[in-house]
Design an enzyme around this catalytic site. Structure first.
Site, short mmCIF file in Angstrom:
data_model
loop_
_atom_site.label_atom_id
_atom_site.label_comp_id
_atom_site.label_asym_id
_atom_site.label_seq_id
_atom_site.Cartn_x
_atom_site.Cartn_y
_atom_site.Cartn_z
N ARG A 1 -3.33 -11.86 4.09
CA ARG A 1 -4.47 -11.32 3.33
C ARG A 1 -4.55 -11.42 2.03
O ARG A 1 -3.84 -11.34 1.31
CB ARG A 1 -5.03 -9.30 3.22
CG ARG A 1 -4.92 -8.75 4.67
CD ARG A 1 -6.12 -9.69 5.54
NE ARG A 1 -7.18 -9.56 4.81
CZ ARG A 1 -8.25 -8.39 4.48
NH1 ARG A 1 -7.96 -7.33 4.47
NH2 ARG A 1 -9.62 -9.31 4.18
N TYR B 1 0.93 -0.90 -0.21
CA TYR B 1 0.16 -0.06 -0.03
C TYR B 1 0.92 0.92 -0.29
O TYR B 1 2.20 1.23 0.47
CB TYR B 1 -0.56 0.13 0.97
CG TYR B 1 -1.92 -0.98 1.12
CD1 TYR B 1 -3.74 -0.11 1.18
CD2 TYR B 1 -2.18 -2.20 1.96
CE1 TYR B 1 -4.68 -1.53 0.55
CE2 TYR B 1 -3.22 -2.75 1.60
CZ TYR B 1 -4.18 -2.06 1.22
OH TYR B 1 -5.72 -3.19 1.07
N HIS C 1 -10.76 -2.63 -1.03
CA HIS C 1 -11.90 -2.27 -0.03
C HIS C 1 -12.74 -1.25 -1.01
O HIS C 1 -12.72 -0.32 -1.79
CB HIS C 1 -11.13 -0.81 0.22
CG HIS C 1 -10.21 -2.11 1.25
ND1 HIS C 1 -10.82 -2.55 2.90
CD2 HIS C 1 -8.53 -2.67 1.23
CE1 HIS C 1 -9.37 -2.88 3.13
NE2 HIS C 1 -7.92 -3.37 2.45
N TYR D 1 -0.52 -10.07 0.97
CA TYR D 1 0.32 -9.34 2.01
C TYR D 1 0.11 -9.57 3.18
O TYR D 1 -0.95 -10.05 3.72
CB TYR D 1 0.03 -7.60 1.86
CG TYR D 1 -0.90 -7.26 2.34
CD1 TYR D 1 -1.26 -6.70 3.71
CD2 TYR D 1 -2.33 -6.40 1.29
CE1 TYR D 1 -2.56 -6.27 3.97
CE2 TYR D 1 -3.78 -6.81 1.87
CZ TYR D 1 -3.19 -6.05 3.03
OH TYR D 1 -4.71 -5.00 3.53
N HIS E 1 -7.43 -8.39 -2.15
CA HIS E 1 -8.65 -7.54 -1.91
C HIS E 1 -8.33 -6.14 -2.72
O HIS E 1 -7.27 -5.36 -2.36
CB HIS E 1 -9.04 -7.82 -0.92
CG HIS E 1 -8.37 -7.41 0.34
ND1 HIS E 1 -6.90 -7.62 0.88
CD2 HIS E 1 -8.30 -6.08 0.32
CE1 HIS E 1 -6.48 -6.89 0.89
NE2 HIS E 1 -6.71 -5.67 1.29
#
Ligand SMILES: [Fe+2]
Lengths: 252, 204
Positions: A167, A118, A172, A157, A170
């Protein structure tokens, strides 16, 4: 945000929203997702019939959108550059529980890059940033509730929870419907990802069907030829009562 | 067998996670050039009608620490008590007031400060007037489904005493968890997720 920007051919609806199914949503207290332990209210929620404060909500006009807002491959990239990773379309409709398309719904998304990193100061994963990928996008649904994004498929990640929790890939999603009581944030997962069923955040949801409802299907018929594969992701917001017989005194 | 109702189920909620800022307030975390400004950062303009106020909000966890990664949204009526929403059929809201604000809590102090106006009174569904209030929605890492609450104004004792929603609260000592004290033009609203002073949250 003026009324004129609301789709002109629809009469605004003012019925109360269907009750939220709290057994379908994740409960607040989910110890396997450790951060929830100190952040979960412990007293029962106070049930309240919808008032105007919940039946109404902000409306966003297409005038807030820039041309590349729904194209994450290009909206942060330098001139002549583009984000690295498997190119995909994410498309679908925002519906309500009655199956009616929700027009004019603002969708905002955010995600990691193709390596699972991120763009955020609190992020410490060793996978590198992509200089051409910011990770945010937004759009507003059309008359039938339809929307489309172009992006790169995010990577999985690791995250600090258990000693080796990862995770699944995905995206959000934040969604506004027509009433503030419909406000929703959720995550989209990808068909066939073996990481989905191992994830403590996914597993805060108790009902397998609710998790399947967050899993987008690969749709080879909707690909952009020689550009991007497609995943279809429909989102369902709370429905609202239509009131053919008025049984309430409405406010002055 | 009977006919099916063919209803859909609402999409299940998932936490906003620690990186909610990237999506909802990207400029706040240095992702500039995608959106001109963060949505909801400014609620009022020069011409907005009503009394200017500030609302300081913190979200406090079960250990007593303010959340430094929360995102707070507020939704409120204009000074005349009208919502800027097509679903409010009672009239036109102040065109210079959106009624909706969104802020991240500060990464050091855990506070956020909304600059807004004091809302007018809005009718309850039976026509009685509710006291002026903000609808507040909170998401963060560790919160699996967004939390709905309300903030009432500490200097509105009379209106608060007859508010039909506050009157629903059976444990009367909990009413104060929804009432923000006033200090100058600032109302200070501490939201407690747990503990003795746990804020009243709504299932609406
Ligand atoms: Fe994430």
């Amino acid at each position: 945000m003026t009324k004129s920007r609301f789709p002109a051919n629809r009469t605004p609806e003012i019925g109360a929203f269907f009750q939220r199914d709290r057994n379908w949503h994740p409960p607040a207290f989910t110890p396997a997702y450790k951060t929830s332990v100190l952040r979960s209210p412990q007293r029962p929620l106070l049930s309240l019939d919808n008032t105007l404060s919940e039946l109404t909500g902000p409306v966003f006009g297409h005038n807030i959108l820039g041309e590349l807002d729904n194209d994450l491959i290009y909206n942060f990239a330098g001139p002549g550059e583009s984000a690295i990773g498997p190119r995909i379309l994410v498309y679908g409709r925002v519906l309500d529980e009655r199956g009616i398309g929700v027009a004019g719904a603002l969708l905002e998304i955010w995600q990691a890059n193709a390596g699972g990193r991120y763009r955020h100061k609190k992020e410490t994963y060793l996978a590198p940033l992509d200089p051409n990928f910011g990770g945010c996008g937004r759009t507003i649904t059309g008359e039938d509730g339809s929307y489309c994004f172009r992006t790169v498929q995010p990577g999985p990640y690791p995250w600090p929870n258990g000693p080796n929790d990862w995770r699944p890939a995905h995206i959000h999603f934040s969604i506004f419907g027509h009433g503030f009581a419909q406000r929703l944030i959720t995550q989209m997962y990808f068909e066939g990802d073996p990481m989905i069923w191992r994830c403590p955040i996914v597993r805060t949801i108790n009902d397998r069907r609710a998790i399947e409802g967050l899993t987008a299907a690969l749709d080879m018929e909707a690909t952009m030829p020689m550009d991007a594969r497609a995943y279809k992701f429909d989102i369902v917001l709370r429905g609202r009562r239509s009131t053919p017989f008025e049984n309430r005194i409405e406010g002055s | 067998m009977v006919q099916g109702l063919s209803r859909l189920k609402e999409s299940a909620s998932q936490t906003a996670g620690p990186y909610v800022h990237i999506g909802l307030t990207p400029n706040f975390v240095g992702i500039s050039g995608v959106y001109e400004r963060d949505l909801g950062a400014a609620m009022v303009a020069d011409k907005t009608k009503g009394e200017r106020i500030r609302v300081n909000i913190r979200v406090i966890d079960g250990a007593g620490s303010p959340l430094k990664d929360a995102l707070v949204e507020i939704w409120q009526a204009d000074a005349a008590g009208i919502y800027n929403s097509p679903s409010d059929l009672r009239g036109s809201a102040d065109p210079n007031f959106t009624g909706w604000g969104r802020l991240p809590t500060d990464m050091t102090t855990g506070e956020c400060m909304f600059e807004t106006i004091k809302p007018g009174r809005v009718p309850f569904f039976d026509g009685r007037k509710m006291a002026p209030h903000l609808t507040v929605w909170i998401v963060a890492r560790g919160i699996n489904i967004g939390l709905h609450t309300r903030m009432y104004f500490g200097d509105e004792e009379t209106a608060n005493a007859e508010d039909p929603v506050l009157m629903r609260i059976e444990q009367r000592e909990r009413v104060s968890t929804l009432v923000a004290p006033r200090d100058g033009d600032i109302y200070k609203f501490d939201i407690h997720l747990q503990g003795m002073n746990e804020t009243v949250f709504f299932d609406i």
